[in-house]
Write an enzyme that holds these catalytic residues in place. Structure first.
Site, mmCIF file in Angstrom:
data_model
loop_
_atom_site.group_PDB
_atom_site.id
_atom_site.type_symbol
_atom_site.label_atom_id
_atom_site.label_comp_id
_atom_site.label_asym_id
_atom_site.label_seq_id
_atom_site.Cartn_x
_atom_site.Cartn_y
_atom_site.Cartn_z
ATOM 1 N N ASP A 31 0.859 -1.191 0.000
ATOM 2 C CA ASP A 31 0.000 0.000 0.000
ATOM 3 C C ASP A 31 0.892 1.236 0.000
ATOM 4 O O ASP A 31 1.971 1.228 0.599
ATOM 5 C CB ASP A 31 -0.961 0.003 1.195
ATOM 6 C CG ASP A 31 -0.276 -0.057 2.535
ATOM 7 O OD1 ASP A 31 -0.060 1.008 3.136
ATOM 8 O OD2 ASP A 31 0.042 -1.171 2.994
ATOM 9 N N GLU B 296 -7.958 4.321 12.559
ATOM 10 C CA GLU B 296 -6.883 4.113 13.520
ATOM 11 C C GLU B 296 -6.639 5.401 14.288
ATOM 12 O O GLU B 296 -7.324 6.413 14.101
ATOM 13 C CB GLU B 296 -5.607 3.674 12.793
ATOM 14 C CG GLU B 296 -5.177 4.619 11.664
ATOM 15 C CD GLU B 296 -3.937 4.135 10.924
ATOM 16 O OE1 GLU B 296 -2.892 4.002 11.591
ATOM 17 O OE2 GLU B 296 -4.014 3.913 9.700
#
Length: 493
Positions: free
Chosen positions: A13, A102
């Site tokens: 990613d 997160e």
């Protein structure tokens, strides 16, 4: 949670932090797919998003897009979903759209956060018709994300282990981010490394060819006759390798997963459908493309330190403090540093003295004060150093630097942005720069050498180091892209 498996698919990613990427080298290094950062919060699109999408697709990589959520800033899930959908509109993706949850998102509490995530996922899934999934850390999932999210696949991060920590919401992961310090050809520096569960990869792509190590299991597996017949049809149309291959990989615990096999059949059958040709429409004149703005390039921190020292000044009022020079001979500092004086004396890093005259103090937000003051230097020389003001969305975790301008020395300190906005003072952000009182009024500077904030208060910050959260010295700063601050600066600069 299952352990890693050599049969799984190599995935990475990326975002603009990975710089310029040579996608041909990435593909040659065995990477099969990539999740690319698209957006964050509301209104922020990663500056490398479209370039990375085009580069990855051009070399045959499967792509998916992710959105970093900011519920702690007060954004609604619907607004952030709409911002993401607007950014990805018209771009083809094989891999899912991902909600990255997160960090500071936990500040709103587990129940509210779970509901927020559910709303985002349902909105994006319904409006786009595209698959969605959840990305989060293993510990974060265990503490903050509830059972309502179990219906969507999990992309979990847990570094330097072979098997991620368990949680009560998900029994299995679909993607496992096992390292943030991987190395891949074509990318300078560290890159996040992931593996995608082979079965999930096939479900998304129907690509059995990318399984270099087919799983061979001695368990006796039996599929029902209808499933076998359907698979034979697909084999005869040369869509799959063999019924045996799909049966071999569509089981769990020794039992054939009928839902899994049915889903594989459904996905593959779409490839057999012959599309109805559309009646060609008259060709319309193509609008002239707008010239692309060149991407900003990060500077070295050595260079940023020199620029910040040159543009930081000592404000000689009372105990003194720091200010930062902006374009046009302007001086930005904190109100509590200049103490409302109509004029102040300042000392530059080159040991020159100037007089600066008050232009404006920030009027505040409703009844609350915003600790900013703007001055103009009298008879400012044309070559006076200055720093530009940031205009883009802030990102948690980004490195920051500041300079404390004392009467005789200029002291550099650095840290990172911990939290964008606070509940009581949304025009401020928190960072882990270990500031001292003399830093008040000084600039918080990003990797591009831009002023993103003005330091106004000392505070302790909670930061995450691995699985441990600890308190460190830090400070609060006024966010220069907060709407009420931007409006005031435009009016007075």
């Amino acid at each position: 949670m299952q352990a890693r498996n050599s049969a799984n698919i190599k995935i990475i990613d990326v975002s603009h932090h990975n710089g310029v990427i040579d996608w041909k080298k990435v593909a040659a290094d065995g990477v099969k797919g990539v999740f690319i950062k698209a957006t964050e919060g509301v209104g922020y699109t990663d500056p490398k998003f479209k370039v990375n999408v085009q580069g990855a697709i051009a070399v045959g990589l499967k792509v998916g897009f992710y959105h970093y959520c900011r519920p702690e800033t007060g954004n609604t899930a619907i607004k952030e979903a709409e911002s993401f959908l607007a950014a990805v509109a018209g771009l083809a993706a094989t891999l899912p759209y991902v909600l990255d949850v997160e960090g500071a998102a936990a500040n709103i509490g587990a129940v509210k956060l779970t509901d927020w995530c559910q709303s985002w996922l349902e909105t994006v899934e319904k409006r786009s018709g595209h698959r969605v999934m959840v990305y989060t850390g293993a510990s974060f999932a265990k503490t903050n994300l509830g059972a309502k999210l179990a219906k969507w696949p999990l992309w979990v991060a847990h570094y330097d282990v072979n098997q991620p920590m368990t949680n009560s919401t998900w029994k299995r992961w679909s993607v496992f981010q096992y390292s943030s310090t991987g190395k891949v050809s074509g990318i300078t520096g560290d890159v996040d490394m992931n593996e995608m569960d082979l079965g999930y990869w096939m479900e998304l792509t129907g690509d059995a060819q990318n399984n270099p190590n087919p799983v061979v299991n001695p368990v006796n597996k039996q599929a029902n006759e209808k499933t076998k017949e359907a698979l034979k049809v697909l084999q005869s149309e040369q869509v799959i390798q063999s019924p045996a291959y799909w049966v071999e990989n569509a089981f769990e615990g020794g039992t054939i997963r009928g839902d899994y096999a049915a889903l594989l059949i459904q996905n593959m059958a779409k490839r057999l459908a012959t599309p109805v040709p559309e009646t060609p429409k008259p060709e319309q004149p193509k609008p002239k493309p707008e010239p692309e703005k060149p991407d900003k390039q990060p500077k070295s921190w050595t260079e940023i330190e020199k620029l910040t020292q040159a543009a930081s000044v000592h404000v000689d009022v009372g105990g003194g403090g720091t200010g930062v020079l902006l374009k046009g001979g302007l001086l930005l500092t904190a109100k509590h540093v200049s103490k409302g004086r109509e004029s102040v004396r300042i000392k530059t890093n080159s040991r020159d003295w100037y007089t600066a005259v008050l232009v404006s103090e920030h009027p505040g937000v409703e009844k609350d004060a915003v600790d900013l003051a703007l001055y103009r230097i009298e008879n400012a020389p044309a070559n006076l150093p200055y720093l530009p003001v940031n205009t883009e969305q802030l990102i948690t975790g980004q490195k920051l630097l500041t300079v404390q301008a004392e009467y005789t020395e200029w002291i550099t300190r650095s840290g990172q942005l911990c939290q964008i906005s606070t509940a009581k003072e949304p025009w401020e952000f928190d960072c882990s720069i270990p500031a001292q009182h003399g830093n008040s009024g000084g600039a918080a500077v990003n990797e591009y050498g831009e002023v993103i904030g003005v330091i106004v208060n000392l505070a302790s910050m909670g930061i995450q180091k691995g699985s441990v959260r600890e308190s460190v010295p830090g400070c609060e700063a006024v966010n220069l892209i907060y709407p009420a601050v931007v409006e005031w600066l435009k009016k007075n600069m």
